[in-house]
Each structure stands twice: as C-alpha cells, then as structure tokens.
Motif scaffolding. Structure first.
Motif, PDB file in Angstrom:
ATOM      1  N   MET A   1       0.841  -1.199   0.000  1.00  0.00           N
ATOM      2  CA  MET A   1       0.000   0.000   0.000  1.00  0.00           C
ATOM      3  C   MET A   1       0.881   1.255   0.000  1.00  0.00           C
ATOM      4  SD  MET A   1      -3.003  -1.312  -0.074  1.00  0.00           S
ATOM      5  CE  MET A   1      -4.158  -0.023   0.394  1.00  0.00           C
ATOM      6  N   ARG A   2       0.412   2.272  -0.729  1.00  0.00           N
ATOM      7  CA  ARG A   2       1.198   3.506  -0.848  1.00  0.00           C
ATOM      8  C   ARG A   2       0.436   4.667  -0.218  1.00  0.00           C
ATOM      9  NH1 ARG A   2       4.863   4.671  -6.071  1.00  0.00           N
ATOM     10  NH2 ARG A   2       6.024   6.463  -5.256  1.00  0.00           N
ATOM     11  N   PRO A   3       1.067   5.403   0.711  1.00  0.00           N
ATOM     12  CA  PRO A   3       0.376   6.520   1.366  1.00  0.00           C
ATOM     13  C   PRO A   3       0.258   7.720   0.440  1.00  0.00           C
ATOM     14  CG  PRO A   3       2.639   6.371   2.133  1.00  0.00           C
ATOM     15  CD  PRO A   3       2.421   5.179   1.245  1.00  0.00           C
ATOM     16  N   ILE A   4      -0.851   8.455   0.563  1.00  0.00           N
ATOM     17  CA  ILE A   4      -1.106   9.659  -0.213  1.00  0.00           C
ATOM     18  C   ILE A   4      -1.342  10.804   0.757  1.00  0.00           C
ATOM     19  CG2 ILE A   4      -2.619  10.786  -1.896  1.00  0.00           C
ATOM     20  CD1 ILE A   4      -0.922   8.558  -3.076  1.00  0.00           C
ATOM     21  N   TRP A   5      -0.643  11.921   0.511  1.00  0.00           N
ATOM     22  CA  TRP A   5      -0.693  13.079   1.400  1.00  0.00           C
ATOM     23  C   TRP A   5      -1.242  14.291   0.661  1.00  0.00           C
ATOM     24  CZ3 TRP A   5       1.256  12.780   6.530  1.00  0.00           C
ATOM     25  CH2 TRP A   5       1.863  11.574   6.842  1.00  0.00           C
ATOM     26  N   TYR A   6      -1.914  15.173   1.430  1.00  0.00           N
ATOM     27  CA  TYR A   6      -2.414  16.433   0.887  1.00  0.00           C
ATOM     28  C   TYR A   6      -2.429  17.465   2.006  1.00  0.00           C
ATOM     29  CZ  TYR A   6      -5.547  19.895  -1.234  1.00  0.00           C
ATOM     30  OH  TYR A   6      -6.099  21.052  -1.726  1.00  0.00           O
ATOM     31  N   GLN A   7      -1.721  18.578   1.776  1.00  0.00           N
ATOM     32  CA  GLN A   7      -1.597  19.653   2.761  1.00  0.00           C
ATOM     33  C   GLN A   7      -1.151  19.106   4.119  1.00  0.00           C
ATOM     34  OE1 GLN A   7      -5.344  21.797   2.778  1.00  0.00           O
ATOM     35  NE2 GLN A   7      -4.838  22.906   0.879  1.00  0.00           N
ATOM     36  N   ASP A   8      -0.058  18.343   4.093  1.00  0.00           N
ATOM     37  CA  ASP A   8       0.594  17.801   5.292  1.00  0.00           C
ATOM     38  C   ASP A   8      -0.296  16.836   6.074  1.00  0.00           C
ATOM     39  OD1 ASP A   8       2.836  19.347   4.708  1.00  0.00           O
ATOM     40  OD2 ASP A   8       2.081  21.052   5.863  1.00  0.00           O
ATOM     41  N   LYS A   9      -1.328  16.305   5.417  1.00  0.00           N
ATOM     42  CA  LYS A   9      -2.195  15.338   6.067  1.00  0.00           C
ATOM     43  C   LYS A   9      -2.270  14.080   5.206  1.00  0.00           C
ATOM     44  CE  LYS A   9      -5.168  18.742   8.353  1.00  0.00           C
ATOM     45  NZ  LYS A   9      -6.572  19.231   8.517  1.00  0.00           N
ATOM     46  N   LYS A  10      -2.219  12.951   5.879  1.00  0.00           N
ATOM     47  CA  LYS A  10      -2.334  11.687   5.171  1.00  0.00           C
ATOM     48  C   LYS A  10      -3.790  11.454   4.792  1.00  0.00           C
ATOM     49  CE  LYS A  10      -1.265   6.757   5.564  1.00  0.00           C
ATOM     50  NZ  LYS A  10      -0.705   5.675   6.427  1.00  0.00           N
ATOM     51  N   CYS A  12      -4.988   8.812   2.515  1.00  0.00           N
ATOM     52  CA  CYS A  12      -5.349   7.399   2.432  1.00  0.00           C
ATOM     53  C   CYS A  12      -4.137   6.597   2.013  1.00  0.00           C
ATOM     54  CB  CYS A  12      -6.489   7.184   1.440  1.00  0.00           C
ATOM     55  SG  CYS A  12      -6.032   7.610  -0.263  1.00  0.00           S
ATOM     56  N   GLU A  13      -4.344   5.318   1.826  1.00  0.00           N
ATOM     57  CA  GLU A  13      -3.343   4.422   1.260  1.00  0.00           C
ATOM     58  C   GLU A  13      -3.969   3.704   0.069  1.00  0.00           C
ATOM     59  OE1 GLU A  13      -1.770   1.786   4.151  1.00  0.00           O
ATOM     60  OE2 GLU A  13      -0.642   3.350   5.236  1.00  0.00           O
ATOM     61  N   LEU A  14      -3.196   3.599  -1.000  1.00  0.00           N
ATOM     62  CA  LEU A  14      -3.706   3.015  -2.239  1.00  0.00           C
ATOM     63  C   LEU A  14      -2.885   1.803  -2.635  1.00  0.00           C
ATOM     64  CD1 LEU A  14      -4.259   6.253  -4.371  1.00  0.00           C
ATOM     65  CD2 LEU A  14      -5.955   5.044  -2.975  1.00  0.00           C
ATOM     66  N   SER A  15      -3.553   0.870  -3.296  1.00  0.00           N
ATOM     67  CA  SER A  15      -2.853  -0.269  -3.882  1.00  0.00           C
ATOM     68  C   SER A  15      -2.090   0.193  -5.122  1.00  0.00           C
ATOM     69  CB  SER A  15      -3.843  -1.368  -4.240  1.00  0.00           C
ATOM     70  OG  SER A  15      -4.736  -0.919  -5.257  1.00  0.00           O
ATOM     71  N   SER A  16      -1.291  -0.675  -5.678  1.00  0.00           N
ATOM     72  CA  SER A  16      -0.513  -0.304  -6.859  1.00  0.00           C
ATOM     73  C   SER A  16      -1.417   0.017  -8.046  1.00  0.00           C
ATOM     74  CB  SER A  16       0.464  -1.432  -7.221  1.00  0.00           C
ATOM     75  OG  SER A  16      -0.251  -2.640  -7.455  1.00  0.00           O
ATOM     76  N   ILE A  17      -2.512  -0.738  -8.202  1.00  0.00           N
ATOM     77  CA  ILE A  17      -3.446  -0.470  -9.305  1.00  0.00           C
ATOM     78  C   ILE A  17      -4.146   0.866  -9.096  1.00  0.00           C
ATOM     79  CG2 ILE A  17      -5.542  -1.262 -10.454  1.00  0.00           C
ATOM     80  CD1 ILE A  17      -4.719  -4.117  -9.875  1.00  0.00           C
ATOM     81  N   GLU A  18      -4.571   1.141  -7.873  1.00  0.00           N
ATOM     82  CA  GLU A  18      -5.227   2.407  -7.572  1.00  0.00           C
ATOM     83  C   GLU A  18      -4.270   3.577  -7.748  1.00  0.00           C
ATOM     84  OE1 GLU A  18      -8.507   1.016  -4.196  1.00  0.00           O
ATOM     85  OE2 GLU A  18      -6.442   1.522  -3.613  1.00  0.00           O
ATOM     86  N   TYR A  19      -3.023   3.386  -7.372  1.00  0.00           N
ATOM     87  CA  TYR A  19      -2.050   4.476  -7.495  1.00  0.00           C
ATOM     88  C   TYR A  19      -1.779   4.820  -8.957  1.00  0.00           C
ATOM     89  CZ  TYR A  19       2.269   7.129  -7.084  1.00  0.00           C
ATOM     90  OH  TYR A  19       3.246   8.113  -7.189  1.00  0.00           O
ATOM     91  N   GLU A  20      -1.625   3.810  -9.788  1.00  0.00           N
ATOM     92  CA  GLU A  20      -1.405   4.062 -11.222  1.00  0.00           C
ATOM     93  C   GLU A  20      -2.602   4.782 -11.832  1.00  0.00           C
ATOM     94  OE1 GLU A  20      -0.528   0.359 -13.041  1.00  0.00           O
ATOM     95  OE2 GLU A  20       1.415   0.110 -12.038  1.00  0.00           O
TER      96      GLU A  20
END
Length: 325
Positions: A1-10, A12-20
């Motif tokens: 799972m890969r973390p996603i950040w926006y304005q210094d806040k986490k 969510c976490e996405l799978s590789s398919i979701e991230y692509e």
C-alpha cells in the motif's frame, strides 16, 4: 500500500493499481502529484481566471468546486487574467451548451446528465474543449442553470491542463470510484459530489457507440491528446412518438478530428460554397495547376517541328552548294 498526502495530512493508502489510476486521474481533477510520488498538490495555483454573467451565488459555487485546484477567480473585467469566460443564458440554441470563439466559430456541446461508462466518457460528462486561447463566450439554456457550475469547472480544468491528459482506458469503473472516494472526496467534497454519482445513475453504453477511433502512426501527438474524450449522444424526449419525424438537429461532435458540426439554422461566418471540399487537393504555388501545360525549354528542339525547321551550322560546309575552287 502507498500513502497519499495532501496539505501535510495523510489522506489514504492506495494499492498499486489504484495508485497508477490516480496518477492518470489527477489532471482531470485539477491536481498533480509531487516529485516524491506521494503528495498531491494544486495544479492551477499560478493562474487567474475571470468570469462574467454568473450570479454571486453561482460564482461562490464555482469557487467551491475549484478550490482544490488553487486557481484564483475574479468577476472584475478589468483584472488581467490568464483566461476569461463570458456566460449568457438564453434559449436560442438547440443544445444545452454552446461555445463561441473570438473568431466567431460556434461549437455545440451536449453534456450527459448522468455518469456514463467507460470512465473516459463520464469523467467530464462528455464536455470537451479543443482550444484555449482567447476568451470564450458560453451560451447556456436556462433550464440547465443548475449544471452550469459543474460544466464550467470542467472547461476551466481543460483550459489549463488538457496537455497533461492521458488516456483513461486502463481505469476500470471500480478503480475510478475507489480513487474518487479515497482521494478526491476528502480533498474537495463539492467537486467529488459531481464526480461520484449514485450507483443507480451509472449508465453503461454500448462499446460501439463509444469506441475510440484508432490512431495511426502518422497522426500528430496533438491529435492523440484531443481524441481522448467521447461525444455524448443527443437526449431523447420522454414522450417521443414512434411515428414522429426525426429532429432536424444532427448529432454534434464538437471537437472530433473531422471538425465541428454546425447546424444550418445558425449563421456561419463564411460561405460554404466558397470552401474547398474535403477531397480537394491542396494548392501548391510552385506546381502547375493545368495538366496540359508544358514546361518551356528554349534550348531543346521540338521533335514535332524537326521537319519544318532547318538548323544553321555556320562552321560546317554546305554539301548542296559547290565551293569556289
């Protein structure tokens, strides 16, 4: 799972398919991914956008829809802007939305009222904008005033980020909704509300209807970018009779490779009869247009005149004239 950040806040976490898929979807939402590959940032923070013709309430709604993009919006016509829209509500056009350019080129757009599959067709509700230079004049039917904020949001995003769009053919319905719920909804719930429809409203059209035209190797890269969207079909009347005549307005493909289709009821800035047909050959200023015309060669004797004209040879004795000796 890969973390996603926006304005210094986490977020969510996405799978590789979701991230692509997210990396492909972000430009369509007015967002971008930072160099670290984990932080989402505003993609339009360096731009100023001007708009005229909307009520203060609608302008406020537009600011809410585009707040996550970072774009600045002004209603002052004297403020210098990177782009500007002029909106007018009237019922004089056969389509819900019409665009008029400074060169008097009129384009009809027919947005879909609900989300349609595939994702490429539904993400901007069938709205496409080919050009972005110069102000645009929008004519909207009054009955569609409730949708105008959403439509303008798509037009603004396409104006500045269309060159960053890539094909969404690899993004499935489930992956799109997952990314929209996990990423877009926490960032901007107003814009996410129009991107995440109710499941019962999702309509899957025939693949033939939305089949993308194949792109040949000789097609320029710009055309590949412009052919990403699909055109929406015309809305059908609810109480349409089976024996009723067909509507006079043809299906509009405003930004297809074949060019815009403009109905006969709208005045054109040129005479159609004066234009070349599509099968006409291009005019070359350095090529003869007449197939019978021959190139003049002054130093070459024509074979057809060889028996009519004798050649003078001053340094060769004439065999027919006896010499003085």
């Amino acid at each position: 799972m890969r973390p996603i950040w926006y304005q210094d806040k986490k977020v969510c976490e996405l799978s590789s398919i979701e991230y692509e898929a997210l990396c492909l979807l972000l430009p369509y939402w007015g967002l971008k991914i930072s160099d670290d590959g984990e932080t989402i940032t505003e993609a339009l923070s360096t731009f100023m956008f001007g708009i005229q013709g909307l009520t203060q309430k609608k302008v406020k709604e537009l600011e809410q829809h585009l707040s996550h993009t970072g774009i600045r919006i002004t209603t002052d016509d004297h403020v210098k802007c990177d782009h500007r829209f002029y909106v007018d509500f009237h019922s004089g056009h056969p389509m819900p939305l019409a665009l008029n350019t400074p060169e008097k080129q009129l384009y009809y757009l027919n947005p879909t009222p609900i989300f349609r599959l595939p994702v490429q067709a539904g993400i901007h509700k069938g709205i496409t904008l080919k050009r972005k230079d110069g102000p645009l004049f929008l004519a909207v039917q009054p009955s569609y005033e409730a949708q105008i904020v959403e439509w303008i949001s798509y037009l603004v995003i396409q104006t500045f980020l269309r060159v960053s769009f890539e094909s969404l053919s690899s993004v499935s319905e489930a992956t799109f909704f997952s990314c929209a719920n996990k990423v877009l909804k926490p960032i901007n719930s107003y814009f996410a509300a129009v991107q995440i429809p109710v499941k019962s409203e999702v309509v899957e059209t025939l693949n033939v209807e939305y089949q993308q035209k194949p792109i040949t190797s000789s097609s320029p890269v710009q055309n590949k970018k412009e052919d990403l969207f699909y055109e929406a079909p015309l809305p059908q009347p609810v109480n349409k009779r089976l024996d009723a005549p067909k509507a006079t307005v043809p299906q509009i493909r405003p930004f297809s490779s074949a060019g815009a289709l403009i109905t006969n009821q709208i005045p054109k800035p040129y005479e159609q009869s004066k234009l070349l047909t599509r099968n006409a050959s291009p005019i070359s200023p350095f090529k003869s247009n007449s197939p019978t015309e021959k190139t003049i060669q002054p130093f070459k004797r024509s074979t057809s005149d060889s028996k009519k004209t004798s050649v003078i040879r001053p340094f060769q004795p004439n065999k027919n004239t006896p010499s003085s000796d």
